[in-house]
Design an enzyme around this catalytic site. Structure first.
Site, PDB file in Angstrom:
ATOM      1  N   SER A 109       0.835  -1.199   0.000  1.00 61.54           N
ATOM      2  CA  SER A 109       0.000   0.000   0.000  1.00 61.54           C
ATOM      3  C   SER A 109       0.880   1.265   0.000  1.00 61.54           C
ATOM      4  O   SER A 109       1.645   1.464  -0.931  1.00 61.54           O
ATOM      5  CB  SER A 109      -0.970  -0.040   1.179  1.00 61.54           C
ATOM      6  OG  SER A 109      -2.013   0.896   1.019  1.00 61.54           O
ATOM      7  N   ASP A 172      -9.722  -4.794  -4.816  1.00 63.98           N
ATOM      8  CA  ASP A 172      -9.145  -3.785  -3.923  1.00 63.98           C
ATOM      9  C   ASP A 172      -9.959  -2.498  -4.030  1.00 63.98           C
ATOM     10  O   ASP A 172     -10.014  -1.865  -5.083  1.00 63.98           O
ATOM     11  CB  ASP A 172      -7.688  -3.526  -4.312  1.00 63.98           C
ATOM     12  CG  ASP A 172      -6.927  -2.728  -3.262  1.00 63.98           C
ATOM     13  OD1 ASP A 172      -7.565  -1.989  -2.487  1.00 63.98           O
ATOM     14  OD2 ASP A 172      -5.687  -2.841  -3.225  1.00 63.98           O
ATOM     15  N   HIS A 201      -7.452  -5.688  -0.567  1.00 62.37           N
ATOM     16  CA  HIS A 201      -6.295  -4.893  -0.164  1.00 62.37           C
ATOM     17  C   HIS A 201      -5.461  -5.658   0.869  1.00 62.37           C
ATOM     18  O   HIS A 201      -5.551  -5.422   2.070  1.00 62.37           O
ATOM     19  CB  HIS A 201      -6.781  -3.560   0.412  1.00 62.37           C
ATOM     20  CG  HIS A 201      -5.714  -2.516   0.525  1.00 62.37           C
ATOM     21  ND1 HIS A 201      -5.101  -1.959  -0.573  1.00 62.37           N
ATOM     22  CD2 HIS A 201      -5.147  -1.916   1.610  1.00 62.37           C
ATOM     23  CE1 HIS A 201      -4.226  -1.054  -0.179  1.00 62.37           C
ATOM     24  NE2 HIS A 201      -4.226  -1.037   1.145  1.00 62.37           N
TER      25      HIS A 201
END
Length: 241
Positions: A109, A172, A201
């Site tokens: 991320s 995601d 995610h």
């Protein structure tokens, strides 16, 4: 006997080094098993503590309660400024110098976005911020899980030439595919590889996805591929490991 491999792992927004490490124990076990004896994974914690008001969804606890939520930077949505990035470069310069050299970097991320930035700076083919003072050599590879491209284009001109592997989740909803593909396209065609997984995610733990990661890492550090891999899509072709 092959020399030990050192890997740098960069956590995401609202995580910490220890919490990211705890969530990747199974991945760590598989990766280390495929690398030479003495290899190690390192999980630093970002230098910016977050308050409850910084967390998605607003305050979750009284501001007096300590949290284990950290960030590499905060983006001001009004100005587009990435606040705290210089402090992160100071921190990482010291960390790389003290704990390195690292063969490669793996991030998730915000950490995936940072992995690309750090890889970019270590190539030393674009302007270097004064706060980035390390003499660490370039990485041999970089891996981004749910990474994204920053709006500041200085880090991507010229495109990142170091071999990169990008994992994108089709479900995601935190970092959508378009943002992740912008980062992919900021890397040199032919050295960039993309894996799509049918999840959200997170770091996919399925055997085929971990196999791709292990094969990519081994190839990039000169050990050759090993074990059951998967299919990496990049540069207009399927590249199996």
């Amino acid at each position: 006997m092959s020399a030990p491999i050192k890997l740098l792992f960069l956590h995401g927004y609202t995580q910490s080094g220890p919490s990211f490490h705890a969530k990747t124990r199974a991945l760590e076990k598989t990766v280390l098993k495929a690398l030479p004896t003495g290899s190690s994974l390192h999980f630093p914690t970002a230098p910016h503590p977050l308050q409850p008001s910084d967390l998605p969804g607003g305050p979750r606890a009284p501001s007096t309660v300590p949290s284990d939520n950290w960030a590499w930077w905060r983006r001001n949505d009004t100005t587009g400024v990435y606040a705290g990035l210089d402090e992160t470069w100071v921190f990482l310069s010291a960390y790389l110098t003290t704990h390195g050299p690292f063969d490669g970097c793996i991030g998730f991320s915000q950490g995936g976005a940072l992995a690309a930035l750090l890889t970019s700076l270590l190539e030393r083919s674009r302007p270097i911020p004064p706060s980035f003072t390390t003499t660490h050599p370039p990485f041999k590879f970089s891996v981004s899980y749910s990474g994204f491209r920053l709006s500041d284009g200085v880090y991507y001109d010229p495109p990142i030439a170091t071999p990169t592997l990008h994992f994108l989740g089709s479900l995601d909803t935190v970092v959508d595919e378009e943002r992740s593909m912008q980062l992919v396209q900021a890397c040199v065609d032919g050295t960039r590889h993309v894996v799509f997984h049918p999840g959200g995610h997170y770091l996919p733990a399925g055997r085929q996805y971990v196999g791709v990661l292990v094969g990519f890492v081994r190839e990039c550090v000169g050990l050759g591929s090993a074990g059951e891999g998967g299919k990496v899509v990049g540069g207009g072709a399927d590249l199996p490991f």
